[in-house]
Design a protein around this motif. Structure first.
Motif, PDB file in Angstrom:
ATOM      1  N   SER A 141      39.925 -15.806  40.665  1.00  0.00           N
ATOM      2  CA  SER A 141      40.591 -14.803  41.362  1.00  0.00           C
ATOM      3  C   SER A 141      41.039 -13.945  40.337  1.00  0.00           C
ATOM      4  N   SER A 142      41.157 -13.947  39.113  1.00  0.00           N
ATOM      5  CA  SER A 142      41.319 -12.767  38.064  1.00  0.00           C
ATOM      6  C   SER A 142      40.560 -13.082  36.953  1.00  0.00           C
ATOM      7  N   GLY A 143      40.504 -11.827  36.101  1.00  0.00           N
ATOM      8  CA  GLY A 143      39.867 -11.869  34.896  1.00  0.00           C
ATOM      9  C   GLY A 143      39.997 -12.952  33.877  1.00  0.00           C
ATOM     10  N   SER A 144      41.447 -13.347  33.839  1.00  0.00           N
ATOM     11  CA  SER A 144      41.942 -14.399  32.815  1.00  0.00           C
ATOM     12  C   SER A 144      41.394 -15.643  33.178  1.00  0.00           C
ATOM     13  N   GLU A 145      41.380 -15.874  34.775  1.00  0.00           N
ATOM     14  CA  GLU A 145      40.853 -17.361  35.019  1.00  0.00           C
ATOM     15  C   GLU A 145      39.252 -17.400  34.944  1.00  0.00           C
ATOM     16  N   GLY A 146      38.692 -16.345  34.708  1.00  0.00           N
ATOM     17  CA  GLY A 146      37.204 -16.266  34.496  1.00  0.00           C
ATOM     18  C   GLY A 146      36.981 -16.703  32.898  1.00  0.00           C
ATOM     19  N   VAL A 147      38.111 -16.116  32.075  1.00  0.00           N
ATOM     20  CA  VAL A 147      37.729 -16.189  30.675  1.00  0.00           C
ATOM     21  C   VAL A 147      38.350 -17.792  30.382  1.00  0.00           C
ATOM     22  N   GLU A 148      39.501 -18.400  31.027  1.00  0.00           N
ATOM     23  CA  GLU A 148      39.622 -19.859  30.981  1.00  0.00           C
ATOM     24  C   GLU A 148      38.501 -20.517  31.294  1.00  0.00           C
ATOM     25  N   ALA A 169      41.030  -7.216  20.761  1.00  0.00           N
ATOM     26  CA  ALA A 169      40.336  -7.517  22.167  1.00  0.00           C
ATOM     27  C   ALA A 169      41.372  -7.604  23.281  1.00  0.00           C
ATOM     28  N   PHE A 170      40.930  -7.585  24.509  1.00  0.00           N
ATOM     29  CA  PHE A 170      41.887  -7.819  25.421  1.00  0.00           C
ATOM     30  C   PHE A 170      41.310  -8.576  26.319  1.00  0.00           C
ATOM     31  N   HIS A 171      41.536  -9.993  26.487  1.00  0.00           N
ATOM     32  CA  HIS A 171      40.847 -11.007  27.610  1.00  0.00           C
ATOM     33  C   HIS A 171      41.958 -11.558  28.548  1.00  0.00           C
ATOM     34  N   GLY A 172      43.110 -11.077  28.446  1.00  0.00           N
ATOM     35  CA  GLY A 172      44.142 -11.588  29.628  1.00  0.00           C
ATOM     36  C   GLY A 172      45.096 -12.486  28.979  1.00  0.00           C
ATOM     37  N   LEU A 173      46.237 -12.631  29.761  1.00  0.00           N
ATOM     38  CA  LEU A 173      47.378 -13.176  29.442  1.00  0.00           C
ATOM     39  C   LEU A 173      47.883 -14.613  29.525  1.00  0.00           C
ATOM     40  N   CYS A 222      33.546 -12.021  23.655  1.00  0.00           N
ATOM     41  CA  CYS A 222      33.638 -10.443  23.248  1.00  0.00           C
ATOM     42  C   CYS A 222      33.351  -9.582  24.354  1.00  0.00           C
ATOM     43  N   GLU A 223      34.001  -8.574  24.488  1.00  0.00           N
ATOM     44  CA  GLU A 223      33.694  -7.476  25.359  1.00  0.00           C
ATOM     45  C   GLU A 223      32.416  -6.879  24.573  1.00  0.00           C
ATOM     46  N   PRO A 224      31.452  -6.344  25.258  1.00  0.00           N
ATOM     47  CA  PRO A 224      30.218  -5.664  24.822  1.00  0.00           C
ATOM     48  C   PRO A 224      30.920  -4.293  24.394  1.00  0.00           C
ATOM     49  N   LEU A 255      30.078 -12.689  27.209  1.00  0.00           N
ATOM     50  CA  LEU A 255      30.321 -11.375  27.332  1.00  0.00           C
ATOM     51  C   LEU A 255      31.482 -11.228  28.495  1.00  0.00           C
ATOM     52  N   ASP A 256      32.644 -10.790  28.043  1.00  0.00           N
ATOM     53  CA  ASP A 256      33.561 -10.368  28.967  1.00  0.00           C
ATOM     54  C   ASP A 256      33.325  -9.075  29.456  1.00  0.00           C
ATOM     55  N   GLU A 257      32.862  -8.694  30.667  1.00  0.00           N
ATOM     56  CA  GLU A 257      32.448  -7.561  31.367  1.00  0.00           C
ATOM     57  C   GLU A 257      33.337  -7.269  32.435  1.00  0.00           C
ATOM     58  N   VAL A 258      34.709  -7.704  32.208  1.00  0.00           N
ATOM     59  CA  VAL A 258      35.566  -7.405  33.210  1.00  0.00           C
ATOM     60  C   VAL A 258      35.954  -6.108  33.335  1.00  0.00           C
ATOM     61  N   GLN A 259      35.841  -4.985  32.401  1.00  0.00           N
ATOM     62  CA  GLN A 259      35.978  -3.947  32.559  1.00  0.00           C
ATOM     63  C   GLN A 259      34.856  -3.101  32.544  1.00  0.00           C
ATOM     64  N   THR A 260      33.997  -3.616  31.628  1.00  0.00           N
ATOM     65  CA  THR A 260      32.426  -2.788  31.339  1.00  0.00           C
ATOM     66  C   THR A 260      31.531  -2.842  32.508  1.00  0.00           C
ATOM     67  N   ALA A 284      34.990  -9.243  37.090  1.00  0.00           N
ATOM     68  CA  ALA A 284      36.613  -9.359  37.888  1.00  0.00           C
ATOM     69  C   ALA A 284      36.727  -7.957  38.322  1.00  0.00           C
ATOM     70  N   LYS A 285      37.919  -7.569  38.325  1.00  0.00           N
ATOM     71  CA  LYS A 285      38.418  -6.217  38.738  1.00  0.00           C
ATOM     72  C   LYS A 285      37.585  -5.311  39.738  1.00  0.00           C
ATOM     73  N   ALA A 286      36.612  -4.889  39.379  1.00  0.00           N
ATOM     74  CA  ALA A 286      35.934  -3.708  40.628  1.00  0.00           C
ATOM     75  C   ALA A 286      35.068  -4.772  41.335  1.00  0.00           C
TER      76      ALA A 286
HETATM   77  C1  PLP Z   1      38.237  -7.070  29.362  1.00  0.00           C
HETATM   78  C2  PLP Z   1      39.304  -7.851  30.187  1.00  0.00           C
HETATM   79  N1  PLP Z   1      39.027  -9.152  30.217  1.00  0.00           N
HETATM   80  C3  PLP Z   1      40.101  -9.875  30.855  1.00  0.00           C
HETATM   81  C4  PLP Z   1      41.159  -9.184  31.500  1.00  0.00           C
HETATM   82  C5  PLP Z   1      41.956 -10.028  32.302  1.00  0.00           C
HETATM   83  O1  PLP Z   1      42.096  -9.811  33.747  1.00  0.00           O
HETATM   84  P1  PLP Z   1      43.148 -10.148  34.605  1.00  0.00           P
HETATM   85  O2  PLP Z   1      44.190  -9.119  34.265  1.00  0.00           O
HETATM   86  O3  PLP Z   1      42.378  -9.807  35.925  1.00  0.00           O
HETATM   87  O4  PLP Z   1      43.531 -11.581  34.472  1.00  0.00           O
HETATM   88  C6  PLP Z   1      41.167  -7.924  31.249  1.00  0.00           C
HETATM   89  C7  PLP Z   1      42.329  -7.216  31.968  1.00  0.00           C
HETATM   90  O5  PLP Z   1      42.638  -6.093  31.819  1.00  0.00           O
HETATM   91  C8  PLP Z   1      40.396  -7.124  30.527  1.00  0.00           C
HETATM   92  O6  PLP Z   1      40.368  -5.858  30.411  1.00  0.00           O
END
Ligand code: PLP
Length: 478
Positions: A141-148, A169-173, A222-224, A255-260, A284-286
């Motif tokens: 349900s979220s990008g962070s959950e995907g990273v986990e 990097a930004f991968h979630g909190l 990593c984000e590409p 590859l974290d493609e949550v934004q890309t 995630a996101k879009a």
């Molecule tokens: C590249 C990337 N990965 C992961 C996340 C985390 O996603 P979420 O806020 O849906 O948990 C973000 C959030 O901005 C992000 O930019």
């Protein structure tokens, strides 16, 4: 204070709120939504104060495509897209209609003991679009959950514990995702985080090789293209060579493609820009059209089998809202829109056009260091001016807070030009431009004109700096 500015840097989008929070007590309640007042009391008063201070606290009433309409009659052009959530534009009718159908069908929701066909359909389409070795999907349900999930799966698959990631990097909190972010602002006070995580500079092949040759790492996550890190692009041969190194040393490429992803950078995945075949991709996101929380971790059959390796382990990693019908329906409808409106091609073409327009408009301004990006993910990087007159003011700002200059640009764009944007969360010198992929040429021009106007003021107007310093002082005194 730093806290305020960092959240401003990353949260330039707004919750609706009607009046200055500082006047909440005793203010006339006639025009104020009681939920809004409750937000300031029960949810996050600091956020409300920050938006007030930035003069960005407006009540959004209707959001359509790239435009946001407020209760006081303003029209805001969205160049933030909710951090790359609104690729197909706000409230796309096709997604709304799919969600309506799903709700009105009274179909299975959260039964937790059945096979959700919609999840099957969405997973199949995602794997086809992603291509390569990606053949299975875990939904969250979220990008962070995907990273986990990616952290757990890469450990399960390799039997290793180390995790390699890139600086800025930004991968979630959540705790695992946060362990893959090196900025102390995000980490301080929340430790201990995961051990055996190592940060290396982005786009540094030698650093990758030095680390993964130790064979300690389960994955390089990593984000590409780094988004919040400052729209950082890799050199052309970086990713193919990293992929080869990962393969040689048995480290998974995640590859974290949550934004890309989802055509934000042109093709369906940024991985396709570099002809990559990653072991896992996080989306995630879009993915659900900006209306329902969702994420998807695409992985190879081999990774899947290491986790879900027997009947006993059939649900060894799952979560309650995984595969929920609303998210799946929204995901399928979003893919339809991306395809039927050819938003991938549009992203590539309009993104190139936008950067060219920005280059033309901002050439000659000494504070503009570079303009870069892929598709509809662009960044304008600022730098300290040479002229003494400007330099003194700029440096005074930097001393107050490194995000201050960028935040003033964001505020000016919003207040004076009705444009919503942000500075990158982990690189305050970069103004991020990420409009919905449906933004029109006229809207791109509107953004360029507004940016040029604000940049011109920063170079020529003393009132720009005196007003900005006034605001800085108010923040310091908060
Ligand atoms: C590249 C990337 N990965 C992961 C996340 C985390 O996603 P979420 O806020 O849906 O948990 C973000 C959030 O901005 C992000 O930019």
């Amino acid at each position: 204070m730093k806290q305020y500015l960092n959240s401003a840097a990353t949260c330039a989008h707004s919750a609706a709120y009607l009046e200055r929070s500082t006047n909440l007590v005793g203010m006339a309640t006639t025009a104020v939504d009681t939920g809004v007042l409750s937000y300031a009391t029960y949810v996050n008063p600091q956020w409300v104060r920050l938006l007030d201070l930035l003069e960005m606290n407006v009540e959004y009433q209707r959001c359509l495509g790239s435009e946001l309409f407020t209760s006081d009659g303003r029209r805001i052009l969205d160049f933030l897209s909710g951090y790359c959530v609104h690729n197909i534009g706000h409230n796309h009718p096709a997604v709304i209609s799919a969600l309506r159908d799903e709700l009105e069908s009274c179909g299975p929701a959260m039964i937790q003991s059945h096979v959700p066909a919609l999840a099957g359909r969405l997973a199949e389409r995602l794997c086809r679009l992603a291509g390569g070795k990606l053949a299975k999907v875990f939904f969250g349900s979220s990008g962070s959950e995907g990273v986990e999930a990616a952290i757990k799966f890469s450990r399960a698959h390799t039997g290793r514990t180390g995790l390699l990631y890139a600086r800025r990097a930004f991968h979630g909190l959540t705790c695992g995702a946060l362990s893959l972010m090196d900025d102390s602002f995000w980490r301080a006070g929340f430790g201990p985080l995961l051990p055996e995580t190592t940060a290396i500079p982005f786009n540094d092949l030698a650093a990758v090789e030095e680390q993964i040759a130790t064979r300690r790492y389960a994955a390089f996550i990593c984000e590409p293209i780094q988004a919040e890190g400052g729209i950082n692009l890799p050199s052309a041969d970086y990713w193919p060579r990293v992929q080869a190194l990962c393969y040689r040393y048995g480290t998974l490429l995640v590859l974290d493609e949550v934004q890309t992803g989802m055509h934000r950078t042109g093709p369906f995945l940024a991985a396709h820009l570099y002809n990559l075949e990653p072991d896992m991709v996080i989306l995630a996101k879009a993915l659900s059209g900006g209306l329902v929380p969702v994420s998807a971790v695409l992985m190879t059959d081999e990774v899947y089998s290491s986790v879900y390796s027997s009947l006993r382990r059939a649900i060894v990693h799952t979560s309650t809202f995984s595969e929920n019908g609303l998210a799946m329906r929204a995901g399928l409808a979003t893919l339809d829109v991306l395809e039927s409106e050819q938003l991938g091609v549009r992203s590539t073409e309009c993104g190139d056009q936008l950067r060219q327009m920005l280059h033309d408009a901002l050439a000659g301004y000494e504070m503009v260091k570079s303009i870069r990006g892929e598709g509809m993910l662009s960044g304008i990087e600022f730098r300290a001016p040479h002229q003494l007159r400007l330099r003194i003011a700029y440096e005074a700002f930097m001393k107050i807070h490194p995000a201050m200059f960028g935040q003033i640009m964001v505020m000016r764009l919003f207040r004076d030009h009705g444009i919503l944007t942000q500075i990158c969360g982990n690189n305050f010198n970069v103004l991020k431009a990420a409009p919905p992929l449906v933004a029109t040429e006229v809207q791109l021009q509107e953004f360029v004109d507004a940016v040029r106007n604000v940049v011109e003021l920063a170079h020529s107007s003393t009132s720009f700096w005196s007003e900005a310093l006034g605001m800085a002082r108010r923040i310091v005194n908060l």
